[in-house]
Design a protein around this motif. Structure first.
Motif, PDB file in Angstrom:
ATOM      1  N   HIS A 133       1.244  -1.607   0.047  1.00  0.00           N
ATOM      2  CA  HIS A 133       0.117  -0.237  -0.256  1.00  0.00           C
ATOM      3  C   HIS A 133       0.627   0.990  -0.443  1.00  0.00           C
ATOM      4  O   HIS A 133       0.411   2.467  -0.968  1.00  0.00           O
ATOM      5  N   SER A 137       0.936   4.052  -2.880  1.00  0.00           N
ATOM      6  CA  SER A 137       1.165   5.989  -2.377  1.00  0.00           C
ATOM      7  C   SER A 137       2.017   6.574  -2.486  1.00  0.00           C
ATOM      8  O   SER A 137       1.720   7.442  -3.366  1.00  0.00           O
ATOM      9  N   ASP A 163      -2.852   8.814  -0.316  1.00  0.00           N
ATOM     10  CA  ASP A 163      -3.129   7.718   0.763  1.00  0.00           C
ATOM     11  C   ASP A 163      -4.545   7.575   0.511  1.00  0.00           C
ATOM     12  O   ASP A 163      -5.415   6.286   0.790  1.00  0.00           O
ATOM     13  N   VAL A 166      -5.414   5.095  -2.674  1.00  0.00           N
ATOM     14  CA  VAL A 166      -5.030   4.264  -2.287  1.00  0.00           C
ATOM     15  C   VAL A 166      -6.703   3.509  -2.016  1.00  0.00           C
ATOM     16  O   VAL A 166      -6.964   2.034  -1.938  1.00  0.00           O
ATOM     17  N   PHE A 170      -8.653   0.495  -3.598  1.00  0.00           N
ATOM     18  CA  PHE A 170      -8.594  -0.517  -2.155  1.00  0.00           C
ATOM     19  C   PHE A 170      -9.894  -1.225  -1.985  1.00  0.00           C
ATOM     20  O   PHE A 170     -10.686  -2.386  -2.644  1.00  0.00           O
TER      21      PHE A 170
END
Length: 214
Positions: A133, A137, A163, A166, A170
Motif C-alpha cells: 500500500h 501511495s 493515501d 490507495v 482498495f
C-alpha cells in the motif's frame, strides 16, 4: 584440487538448479486459483514438482513463503504503475491512468488481487500487504507533487491525498474482486471509472471526468 572440489561454489553447483523462482511461481499460481487458504505447503510442493523437504529448505514456514509471494507480486504491480507515472502528459492524466492501470490489472487477475487486497491473512503477510500500500501511495504522491509544482493541482498534503487514493481503490475494488461479482458477470468498468473520477476531483479541487482508454 581438494580445495577446489570442496569450495562453496562447487558444492552449490552440485545441488542443482535454484528452485526459488519455481516455488514462488507455483505458490502464486495456487493463490491466483484459490486464494491464500488453499496454498498449503504440500500443495505448493506438488505444484512445483519438488519434494516437501526441498520446499522447507527454501522456506522454513508457510508464512515466510506467503510473505515472499506478496512482496514479489506487489513489487511487479508497483513497477507497472510507476511506469505509467513517468510517461508524458499532464499530472491529472497520468494520475488517472496510473489508477486505471492498477484497477484494470486487478480485475483481470481478480482472485490473486482479492488475496492481495482483502483476504484474511497472518499478521506477517498483512504487514507485507501494508508495505505494498505504501509503495503504491508513493507513486501517486510523486504525480501529485508534480501537479502541485506546475500549478495543475492546488496546495495540499500530497501524502494524505495519495493515501486516500490507495484507500479508495482498495476499498472500492473489494466487492468487484469477489467471486460473487465474477459469477454474476457484473460490469465493473463504470464503477472503477467513478472511483477514479472521485479521486481526481478530490486532488484537483474541481470536477474531473475520467475517460478510460478504449
Amino acid at each position: 584440487m581438494h580445495d577446489l572440489l570442496t569450495s562453496p561454489r562447487v558444492r552449490l553447483r552440485r545441488r542443482g538448479a535454484d528452485k526459488h523462482p519455481l516455488i514462488l511461481k507455483a505458490a502464486r499460481t495456487l493463490i491466483a486459483q484459490s486464494g491464500f487458504r488453499e496454498a498449503q505447503m504440500t500443495a505448493i510442493a506438488e505444484a512445483a514438482g519438488i519434494a516437501i523437504g526441498t520446499l522447507y529448505r527454501y522456506f522454513p514456514s508457510r508464512t515466510e513463503l506467503l510473505v515472499e509471494v506478496v512482496k514479489f507480486t506487489a513489487q511487479r504491480e508497483v513497477d507497472v504503475v510507476a511506469g505509467i507515472a513517468m510517461r508524458d502528459g499532464t499530472a491529472c492524466e497520468r494520475l488517472g491512468m496510473a489508477a486505471w492501470t492498477f484497477a484494470s490489472r486487478a480485475l483481470r487477475g481478480r482472485r490473486l488481487a482479492h488475496a492481495l487486497v482483502a483476504e484474511p491473512v497472518e499478521p506477517e503477510v498483512e504487514a507485507a500487504r501494508l508495505t505494498y500500500h505504501r509503495a503504491l501511495s508513493r507513486v501517486f504522491r510523486t504525480i501529485i507533487d508534480q501537479g502541485i509544482a506546475n500549478g495543475e493541482f492546488p496546495e495540499q498534503d500530497s501524502a494524505a491525498s495519495a493515501d486516500c487514493i490507495v484507500g479508495c481503490l482498495f476499498e472500492g475494488l473489494v466487492a468487484p474482486l469477489s467471486s460473487e461479482a465474477a459469477l454474476a458477470g457484473v460490469p465493473m468498468q463504470s464503477q472503477v471509472t467513478s472511483i477514479i473520477s472521485f479521486c481526481l476531483r478530490g486532488v484537483a479541487g474541481t470536477a474531473v471526468a475520467f475517460i478510460p482508454p478504449a
